[in-house]
Write a protein that holds these residues in place. Structure first.
Motif, PDB file in Angstrom:
ATOM      1  N   HIS A 113       2.063   7.073  -6.342  1.00 24.05           N
ATOM      2  CA  HIS A 113       0.874   8.043  -6.613  1.00 24.05           C
ATOM      3  C   HIS A 113       1.209   9.379  -6.548  1.00 24.05           C
ATOM      4  O   HIS A 113       0.877  10.320  -7.099  1.00 24.05           O
ATOM      5  CB  HIS A 113      -0.174   7.607  -5.936  1.00 24.05           C
ATOM      6  CG  HIS A 113      -1.624   8.144  -6.283  1.00 24.05           C
ATOM      7  ND1 HIS A 113      -1.869   9.482  -5.587  1.00 24.05           N
ATOM      8  CD2 HIS A 113      -2.815   7.930  -6.996  1.00 24.05           C
ATOM      9  CE1 HIS A 113      -3.068   9.721  -6.107  1.00 24.05           C
ATOM     10  NE2 HIS A 113      -3.580   8.908  -6.869  1.00 24.05           N
ATOM     11  N   GLU A 152      -1.447   1.314  -9.475  1.00 21.39           N
ATOM     12  CA  GLU A 152      -2.544   0.576  -9.015  1.00 21.39           C
ATOM     13  C   GLU A 152      -2.376  -0.945  -9.303  1.00 21.39           C
ATOM     14  O   GLU A 152      -2.832  -1.528  -8.854  1.00 21.39           O
ATOM     15  CB  GLU A 152      -3.732   1.417  -9.294  1.00 21.39           C
ATOM     16  CG  GLU A 152      -3.766   2.834  -8.797  1.00 21.39           C
ATOM     17  CD  GLU A 152      -3.837   2.764  -7.184  1.00 21.39           C
ATOM     18  OE1 GLU A 152      -4.487   1.856  -6.657  1.00 21.39           O
ATOM     19  OE2 GLU A 152      -3.186   3.676  -6.628  1.00 21.39           O
ATOM     20  N   ALA A 203      -2.173   4.655 -13.067  1.00 20.77           N
ATOM     21  CA  ALA A 203      -2.872   3.392 -13.194  1.00 20.77           C
ATOM     22  C   ALA A 203      -1.755   2.121 -13.030  1.00 20.77           C
ATOM     23  O   ALA A 203      -2.459   0.808 -12.636  1.00 20.77           O
ATOM     24  CB  ALA A 203      -3.744   3.448 -14.680  1.00 20.77           C
ATOM     25  N   LYS A 255      -0.125  -2.641  -7.382  1.00 20.15           N
ATOM     26  CA  LYS A 255      -0.545  -2.866  -6.261  1.00 20.15           C
ATOM     27  C   LYS A 255      -1.742  -4.285  -5.843  1.00 20.15           C
ATOM     28  O   LYS A 255      -1.708  -4.851  -5.184  1.00 20.15           O
ATOM     29  CB  LYS A 255      -1.385  -1.487  -5.761  1.00 20.15           C
ATOM     30  CG  LYS A 255      -2.008  -1.592  -4.317  1.00 20.15           C
ATOM     31  CD  LYS A 255      -2.773  -0.355  -3.828  1.00 20.15           C
ATOM     32  CE  LYS A 255      -3.380  -0.440  -2.585  1.00 20.15           C
ATOM     33  NZ  LYS A 255      -4.048   0.937  -2.428  1.00 20.15           N
ATOM     34  N   ALA A 256      -2.508  -3.940  -7.103  1.00 19.13           N
ATOM     35  CA  ALA A 256      -3.437  -5.168  -7.178  1.00 19.13           C
ATOM     36  C   ALA A 256      -2.895  -6.443  -7.313  1.00 19.13           C
ATOM     37  O   ALA A 256      -3.572  -7.483  -6.918  1.00 19.13           O
ATOM     38  CB  ALA A 256      -4.476  -4.937  -8.394  1.00 19.13           C
ATOM     39  N   ALA A 258       2.628   1.898  -3.254  1.00 21.62           N
ATOM     40  CA  ALA A 258       1.713   2.178  -4.497  1.00 21.62           C
ATOM     41  C   ALA A 258       1.423   3.798  -4.081  1.00 21.62           C
ATOM     42  O   ALA A 258       1.413   4.781  -4.865  1.00 21.62           O
ATOM     43  CB  ALA A 258       0.302   1.509  -4.525  1.00 21.62           C
ATOM     44  N   GLU A 259       1.188   4.080  -2.821  1.00 20.18           N
ATOM     45  CA  GLU A 259       0.786   5.675  -2.457  1.00 20.18           C
ATOM     46  C   GLU A 259       2.087   6.428  -2.783  1.00 20.18           C
ATOM     47  O   GLU A 259       1.883   7.553  -3.146  1.00 20.18           O
ATOM     48  CB  GLU A 259       0.485   5.756  -0.819  1.00 20.18           C
ATOM     49  CG  GLU A 259       0.065   7.228  -0.511  1.00 20.18           C
ATOM     50  CD  GLU A 259      -0.335   6.805   1.146  1.00 20.18           C
ATOM     51  OE1 GLU A 259      -0.527   8.036   1.784  1.00 20.18           O
ATOM     52  OE2 GLU A 259      -0.380   5.984   1.529  1.00 20.18           O
ATOM     53  N   GLU A 271     -10.264  -6.406  -8.381  1.00 21.57           N
ATOM     54  CA  GLU A 271      -9.230  -5.452  -8.413  1.00 21.57           C
ATOM     55  C   GLU A 271      -8.197  -5.115  -9.610  1.00 21.57           C
ATOM     56  O   GLU A 271      -7.921  -4.367 -10.278  1.00 21.57           O
ATOM     57  CB  GLU A 271      -8.510  -5.463  -6.993  1.00 21.57           C
ATOM     58  CG  GLU A 271      -9.331  -5.036  -5.855  1.00 21.57           C
ATOM     59  CD  GLU A 271      -8.436  -4.840  -4.415  1.00 21.57           C
ATOM     60  OE1 GLU A 271      -7.009  -5.177  -4.622  1.00 21.57           O
ATOM     61  OE2 GLU A 271      -8.713  -4.447  -3.489  1.00 21.57           O
ATOM     62  N   ASP A 327      -8.662   0.428 -15.958  1.00 18.87           N
ATOM     63  CA  ASP A 327      -8.344   1.862 -15.686  1.00 18.87           C
ATOM     64  C   ASP A 327      -7.067   2.123 -16.474  1.00 18.87           C
ATOM     65  O   ASP A 327      -6.881   3.131 -17.197  1.00 18.87           O
ATOM     66  CB  ASP A 327      -8.005   2.170 -14.462  1.00 18.87           C
ATOM     67  CG  ASP A 327      -9.184   1.877 -13.379  1.00 18.87           C
ATOM     68  OD1 ASP A 327     -10.228   2.163 -14.231  1.00 18.87           O
ATOM     69  OD2 ASP A 327      -9.014   1.772 -12.208  1.00 18.87           O
ATOM     70  N   THR A 349       1.094  -1.258  -0.048  1.00 17.98           N
ATOM     71  CA  THR A 349      -0.105   0.120   0.040  1.00 17.98           C
ATOM     72  C   THR A 349       0.807   1.327   0.023  1.00 17.98           C
ATOM     73  O   THR A 349       0.583   2.378  -0.693  1.00 17.98           O
ATOM     74  CB  THR A 349      -1.018   0.026   1.202  1.00 17.98           C
ATOM     75  OG1 THR A 349      -1.710  -1.329   1.171  1.00 17.98           O
ATOM     76  CG2 THR A 349      -1.954   1.205   1.428  1.00 17.98           C
ATOM     77  N   ALA A 376      -8.215  -2.626 -12.426  1.00 19.19           N
ATOM     78  CA  ALA A 376      -6.939  -1.864 -12.572  1.00 19.19           C
ATOM     79  C   ALA A 376      -6.425  -1.939 -14.197  1.00 19.19           C
ATOM     80  O   ALA A 376      -6.010  -1.030 -14.555  1.00 19.19           O
ATOM     81  CB  ALA A 376      -5.527  -2.765 -11.778  1.00 19.19           C
TER      82      ALA A 376
END
Length: 528
Positions: free
Chosen positions: A209, A489, A486, A492-493, A205-206, A416, A423, A202, A420
């Motif tokens: 982002h 994410e 994307a 992350k998925a 990825a954050e 997810e 997206d 998490t 993703a």
């Protein structure tokens, strides 16, 4: 009787029974993980071949080829407070596992004491026949007493009592009551390690982002400043034509309003830049704006490669921490059923003690001062008011819930990933279309400016073309950032990013039993 031979035989029998004892209750079996053969079965409308089955790199953010982002991710892994908190939770779980495992071994205690005592001659001393010699006629009805030994001094006189020794107890785990507890604790420890892996994923990825969004905002600031210069040039052109009498004051007012509108947008972007710098500073446990020098220099928005390595779907069960964690919690729930079943069976505890007791300190060194006791204790549940049956029913329902949550974790993972991938596909398609739109709007703006200069068109057409170009360029920058985000994410998925910081293999029962105190180097850093 040879007590040594008897005790040795009893201990050997119980040890053999313990070693050969069964563990009641169901044995855990890993649930089946039904994975599609290819990612094309999970992506709706895909067909461009961008996802590949190449293995996911542990440090997936390297695909952006951005050294600043690489450094940020490493700083987060080493300093983030959420990771440190997760490491301490993992340490708590490890300690709980150690507490559960301690029941497998005997409990041995030593003791020593000294007391100055006085016994009442009207109490139990009245049962000792020897008191007739010290206090004739005092014992009612001529009680004969139990012992021939004579108490030191007068009856009821104070005396010293010295004592030291050891005592031990051990529950013989015939039915696996303790073994199931340790099995459940091992599964809980593994689940907590997976929770820490999820924190890593998490946060990585954050970080990506926020960093990509920061670069997008910085690019928007650069673009806005360029647009301000364009608007100023348009205002100067309009004023010149107004001076020449070729246009009206309306065009000058419109050009001035256009410039002011663009300038008003700049402080908003600068505010967002400060917020994102602070957000990244917080992720690395630093004060506000601590990373301004590092992140201040403008860089391009990270560009993603044309192919995205995703591995194969079958690897998902071992890569995604939430699926692994759901598996371990199901394992713990199954083990707890075994603990509840074992409560219905007799429990045998072997205990013993060896003490040296004397009325004088010098007497502690004599073998005659010894006293001991040894023997098994058997506890058989006869009537518990339905407590044991209710506890078994509770553990069974918890196991069923854990099975449902496992299924939910697997299904959520597919959703997810599918979302993703969609997206990313939409973001990439939108970016390509906006790039074409920006190109055409540039042509339209140049043509409208030429026509306005020549007097064949009014200034409204210039403003319209300029606004369209500004909007399209801004959307293109955000679409480029959305494409890069994307990808973050998507990884992350997929559950990537933790492999370099925690072991890939589960801490299985044997490993946890042998070396529960060992930690990986990054984990030791997080615990500091």
């Amino acid at each position: 009787m040879n007590y040594t031979f008897f005790l040795g035989t009893l201990a050997a029998v119980i040890c053999c029974g313990n070693m050969g004892g069964c563990s009641v209750g169901p044995d855990f079996q890993s649930p089946a993980f039904d994975a599609p053969k290819s990612w094309s079965q999970t992506a709706i409308g895909r067909g461009d071949g961008r996802p590949t089955t190449q293995s996911v790199e542990p440090d997936w953010w390297l695909i952006y080829r951005d050294p600043v982002l690489n450094k940020l991710e490493q700083m987060v892994a080493n300093a983030n407070l959420d990771i440190k908190a997760a490491a301490h939770r993992l340490g708590q779980s490890r300690a709980s596992r150690q507490v559960a495992a301690a029941s497998q071994f005997p409990s041995i205690n030593s003791n020593s004491s000294y007391a100055r005592e006085r016994a009442s001659p009207n109490g139990v001393l009245g049962l000792l026949g020897t008191l007739e010699q010290e206090m004739p006629g005092q014992i009612a009805n001529g009680a004969q007493g139990f012992g021939p030994a004579k108490l030191p001094g007068a009856a009821g006189a104070p005396f010293n009592l010295f004592q030291y020794g050891i005592d031990a107890s051990w529950e013989v785990d015939l039915w696996g009551h303790v073994r199931r507890q340790v099995e459940g604790a091992d599964a809980d420890y593994a689940a907590m390690a997976d929770l820490m892996r999820d924190v890593y994923i998490t946060l990585f990825a954050e970080t990506a982002h926020d960093y990509i969004q920061l670069r997008s905002i910085q690019a928007q600031i650069v673009l806005t400043k360029q647009n301000i210069e364009i608007a100023r040039h348009g205002l100067d052109l309009t004023r010149m034509r107004f001076t020449q009498g070729a246009t009206t004051n309306l065009d000058v007012a419109n050009a001035s309003a256009q410039l002011a509108t663009i300038e008003a947008y700049l402080p908003v972007l600068e505010r967002e830049e400060c917020h994102l710098v602070n957000a990244l500073s917080f992720l690395v446990d630093a004060e506000p704006r601590a990373l301004s020098a590092m992140l201040g220099p403008k860089r391009k928005i990270p560009v993603v490669p044309p192919k995205i390595p995703m591995g194969v779907p079958a690897e998902l069960a071992e890569r995604r921490p939430d699926i692994r964690m759901a598996t371990e919690r199901l394992h713990a729930a199954v083990a707890n059923i075994g603990v509840a079943v074992a409560e219905f069976y007799p429990r045998i505890t072997l205990s013993g003690s060896l003490d040296i007791q004397a009325l004088t300190f010098s007497g502690l060194g004599t073998w005659a001062s010894r006293q001991y006791g040894i023997g098994p204790t058997v506890s058989i549940p006869i009537f518990q008011g339905g407590r044991l049956r209710g506890q078994l029913e509770l553990r069974t329902e918890q196991q069923k819930e854990a099975a449902v949550l496992y299924r939910r974790a697997v299904l959520n993972a597919w959703h997810e990933i599918d979302n993703a991938m969609i997206d990313y596909h939409v973001a990439e398609t939108r970016r390509a279309k906006l790039a074409e739109a920006a190109k055409q709007n540039e042509i339209a703006l140049t043509a409208s400016q030429t026509q306005y200069t020549q007097g064949s068109s009014d200034f409204l057409n210039v403003l319209t073309a300029q606004n369209r170009l500004l909007s399209t360029r801004s959307q293109l920058l955000q679409a480029s950032a959305d494409t890069a985000i994307a990808v973050a994410e998507l990884y992350k998925a997929l559950g990537g990013g933790w492999e370099q910081h925690l072991p890939a293999a589960h801490p299985v029962t044997a490993q946890a039993s042998e070396k529960p105190q060992e930690q990986s180097a990054p984990l030791k850093t997080a615990l500091q």
